[in-house]
Design an enzyme around this catalytic site. Sequence first.
Site, PDB file in Angstrom:
ATOM      1  N   GLU A  38     -62.479  28.055  21.192  1.00 51.99           N
ATOM      2  CA  GLU A  38     -62.473  27.861  22.638  1.00 51.99           C
ATOM      3  C   GLU A  38     -61.878  26.508  23.034  1.00 51.99           C
ATOM      4  O   GLU A  38     -61.964  26.107  24.189  1.00 51.99           O
ATOM      5  CB  GLU A  38     -63.893  28.030  23.191  1.00 51.99           C
ATOM      6  CG  GLU A  38     -64.395  29.456  23.033  1.00 51.99           C
ATOM      7  CD  GLU A  38     -65.709  29.718  23.739  1.00 51.99           C
ATOM      8  OE1 GLU A  38     -66.407  28.742  24.101  1.00 51.99           O
ATOM      9  OE2 GLU A  38     -66.037  30.901  23.928  1.00 51.99           O
ATOM     10  N   GLY A 132     -65.785  46.728  13.963  1.00 52.01           N
ATOM     11  CA  GLY A 132     -66.997  47.274  14.563  1.00 52.01           C
ATOM     12  C   GLY A 132     -68.160  46.314  14.628  1.00 52.01           C
ATOM     13  O   GLY A 132     -69.232  46.679  15.125  1.00 52.01           O
ATOM     14  N   GLY A 134     -68.520  43.415  16.384  1.00 54.53           N
ATOM     15  CA  GLY A 134     -68.834  43.039  17.765  1.00 54.53           C
ATOM     16  C   GLY A 134     -69.565  44.150  18.495  1.00 54.53           C
ATOM     17  O   GLY A 134     -70.569  43.910  19.184  1.00 54.53           O
ATOM     18  N   ASN A 161     -59.270  34.440  28.417  1.00 54.75           N
ATOM     19  CA  ASN A 161     -59.503  35.340  27.286  1.00 54.75           C
ATOM     20  C   ASN A 161     -59.340  36.795  27.732  1.00 54.75           C
ATOM     21  O   ASN A 161     -60.281  37.588  27.753  1.00 54.75           O
ATOM     22  CB  ASN A 161     -60.904  35.099  26.719  1.00 54.75           C
ATOM     23  CG  ASN A 161     -61.071  35.668  25.328  1.00 54.75           C
ATOM     24  OD1 ASN A 161     -60.293  36.487  24.881  1.00 54.75           O
ATOM     25  ND2 ASN A 161     -62.106  35.219  24.640  1.00 54.75           N
ATOM     26  N   TYR A 168     -64.461  44.192  27.223  1.00 57.24           N
ATOM     27  CA  TYR A 168     -65.753  44.291  27.898  1.00 57.24           C
ATOM     28  C   TYR A 168     -65.721  45.315  29.026  1.00 57.24           C
ATOM     29  O   TYR A 168     -66.665  46.093  29.205  1.00 57.24           O
ATOM     30  CB  TYR A 168     -66.173  42.932  28.445  1.00 57.24           C
ATOM     31  CG  TYR A 168     -66.347  41.860  27.396  1.00 57.24           C
ATOM     32  CD1 TYR A 168     -66.839  42.163  26.131  1.00 57.24           C
ATOM     33  CD2 TYR A 168     -65.999  40.542  27.655  1.00 57.24           C
ATOM     34  CE1 TYR A 168     -66.994  41.185  25.166  1.00 57.24           C
ATOM     35  CE2 TYR A 168     -66.147  39.550  26.698  1.00 57.24           C
ATOM     36  CZ  TYR A 168     -66.642  39.883  25.456  1.00 57.24           C
ATOM     37  OH  TYR A 168     -66.778  38.907  24.499  1.00 57.24           O
TER      38      TYR A 168
END
Length: 203
Positions: A38, A132, A134, A161, A168
Site C-alpha cells: 500500500e 481461492g 481471499g 485499487n 468486491y
Amino acid sequence: MPPLPPRDVPALQFHIRPATPGDIESILRLIKDLAEYEKEPESAQATPELLQANLFDTPYAHTLLAFRGQPPDTYADTTSSTEPDAPSSPEEADAQGPLGMALYFYNFSTWTGKPGIYLEDLYVKPEARNMGIGKALFAELGAIAQEKGCARLDWSVLKWNTPSIAFYEEVLGAKGMDEWRGMRLEEEGIKALAKWSNRSPVD
C-alpha cells in the site's frame, strides 16, 4: 488490500485457523508486507509486544490465518493431499508460514441494533493469490458474522485499487459506501480532545 492476479494459477490446498500467540511474528511480517504493497511502509508501527497485548492478552481484534496444506485434523489420512511439496504435518504447515490473513474486530450499529464485523486488513501473499484464499477468508468471516448475529461486514479499500474494488463488487456483491467519508483522529488529536472534557480533574 491487494488486487487479484490473472485467473490462470493452479489451485492450492490450504486451510484456515484462528491465530495464536505463536503466530505473532508471522502476523507482523504480513502487516509489513501489506504496508509495502500500500506504499506506506513507514506506517506499519506494530510490534510483537503490541500484538501480544492487543490481539491476545486483551483481544481488541482477531486474526484468521491461511496455511498451505490440509486441515490439521486430517493429517492422519496421508492420501488426502496430492501436492508434491505439501506439508506432511500441522507443525510443518506452521513452519512454512501463513499464506494470508484477515484481521478483524467487532463494531455496533445503532440502526440495526446488532453487532457487526469490521475487516481491518485482508492480505494474501503474491505467490498465493487467485487460488481461492481471499474468498475462503471472506467465507470464514461470513460464518463468524452469522454465528455472532452480525448485521454487517464492513471494510475499506484504497481508491486506486481498482482490481480489488471490481472483485468486491462483482464477485462478492459488496456495495461501495460512497455517501460516507471516513474521518480519523490520531494520538495527538485524541489527546487534544481533553480541552473539552467535563471530567473532574484527577489528582
